[in-house]
Every structure is written in C-alpha cells, then in structure tokens.
Design a protein around this motif. Structure first.
Motif, mmCIF file in Angstrom:
data_model
loop_
_atom_site.group_PDB
_atom_site.id
_atom_site.type_symbol
_atom_site.label_atom_id
_atom_site.label_comp_id
_atom_site.label_asym_id
_atom_site.label_seq_id
_atom_site.Cartn_x
_atom_site.Cartn_y
_atom_site.Cartn_z
ATOM 1 N N VAL A 194 -6.152 3.980 0.426
ATOM 2 C CA VAL A 194 -5.401 3.101 -0.462
ATOM 3 C C VAL A 194 -5.320 1.710 0.159
ATOM 4 O O VAL A 194 -4.971 1.558 1.332
ATOM 5 N N ARG A 210 -1.027 14.105 2.558
ATOM 6 C CA ARG A 210 -0.717 12.690 2.755
ATOM 7 C C ARG A 210 -0.578 12.393 4.244
ATOM 8 O O ARG A 210 0.011 13.166 4.996
ATOM 9 N N GLU A 232 0.826 -1.212 0.000
ATOM 10 C CA GLU A 232 0.000 0.000 0.000
ATOM 11 C C GLU A 232 0.857 1.258 0.000
ATOM 12 O O GLU A 232 0.540 2.233 -0.692
ATOM 13 N N SER A 233 1.924 1.250 0.765
ATOM 14 C CA SER A 233 2.766 2.442 0.886
ATOM 15 C C SER A 233 3.374 2.840 -0.463
ATOM 16 O O SER A 233 3.504 4.033 -0.763
ATOM 17 N N ASP A 267 -5.040 8.153 4.555
ATOM 18 C CA ASP A 267 -3.979 7.947 3.560
ATOM 19 C C ASP A 267 -3.735 9.220 2.754
ATOM 20 O O ASP A 267 -2.624 9.747 2.747
ATOM 21 N N GLU A 269 0.570 4.437 -2.482
ATOM 22 C CA GLU A 269 0.240 5.742 -1.908
ATOM 23 C C GLU A 269 1.258 6.797 -2.339
ATOM 24 O O GLU A 269 0.891 7.897 -2.753
#
Length: 174
Positions: free
Chosen positions: A69, A38, A18-19, A58, A22
């Motif tokens: 996300v 963010r 996910e990171s 997110d 993102e």
C-alpha cells in the motif's frame, strides 16, 4: 482484490496516510471473506545471519499475493523494485502495488509476478529491443524511469544468481 481496493478508494479518495488505507483495505477484505495477514514480518538472512530489521509486508492475501500500500504523489521505480525484492525473499508468486493517492485508482496499480503464466496480468513488460542494443526497455503508457528500472532489475537478477527474472509476460534473461 482490485475491487476491494477500488471500493476503499471510492469511499476515501486520495490524500490520507498509508496506514488508513491499509486498515480500511483489511476491513474490506474481511467483509469479502478473503483470508489475509496484515503487517507480516519479513525476516532477512544475510550470509547465514538472520537479521531482524523490522521489514513488514503490508498485506498478504491468501498466502499468494503481496499487497504493498502506497499514498505517494506517483509510483517510482523503487516501489516496483521493493515489491520485486519482497517476491524474491518470500517466494510468493505475485505482488500488487497500490497507490491510493491518485484521482483514478487504475493509474495507481502495478501488478508484478515472477511467473509469466500467473493469472494476474502485468502492468508493463520488460523486453529486449534490437534498436536499443539489447538494453531492457519498458513498454508501457506510463512515463519515465526506464534506465532506473533496468538498473534495479539488474540488481534483482544478480541477487537471484544470474537466473533472470520474469516481470510481466516476458522473461528478462541473464
């Protein structure tokens, strides 16, 4: 917003954390000159006590859209409930849950709103069916979780003080 998500998915495909999605999405938003924040902190207030639990949104786009996300096998009702709770706590008008871990991104998008007149169309509608004896039913081509969604929506409705919520185009009355 969705075009930016599609661009990220087109370049990266499914299977990352996910990171990573993102960070790439935020870069894409910057390239498109869209304002965003963010990892916005989300304070929690319980009976007048401010709790710093470490909740973070997110991405918040233009101070009006929460983008949550995900990179999961499939979106579950709890992911929609999480976004609905974020909408309730922030009082922002709309949320977009994006699951990048899909072959075709349109299958990983869920749009949620408390305002039925909001310009973002819903992913699904919660309506009351007489055959179901007044129980909420999810009208969608996507599979499963109707009872879990109904239970989660009841919890959100209770948190709103019985005022009812809007999920998609239809109000779910208290």
């Amino acid at each position: 917003m969705i075009a930016a998500c599609i661009e990220v998915h087109r370049h990266l495909g499914p299977g990352l954390l996910e990171s990573a999605y993102e960070q790439c999405l935020c870069h894409e938003l910057s390239l498109r000159s869209l304002s965003f924040e963010r990892q916005r902190p989300l304070p929690l207030v319980y009976k007048g006590v401010h709790l710093e639990c470490g909740y973070r949104l997110d991405v918040v786009v233009g101070s009006c859209l929460i983008v949550e996300v995900k990179a999961v096998e499939r979106l579950l009702p709890v992911h929609e409930a999480q976004a609905l709770t974020y909408l309730r706590l922030t009082r922002l008008p709309a949320a977009l849950v994006v699951n990048f871990n899909v072959a075709v991104l349109r299958h990983g998008l869920r749009r949620l709103s408390y305002n039925p007149n909001h310009p973002f169309p819903p992913s699904c509608n919660i309506v009351l069916h007489p055959k179901k004896q007044g129980r909420p039913h999810r009208e969608s081509h996507r599979d499963g979780g109707v009872d879990r969604i109904a239970a989660l929506l009841e919890d959100v409705r209770a948190d709103l003080g019985g005022k009812g919520i809007v999920h998609g185009d239809n109000a779910v009355p208290a």
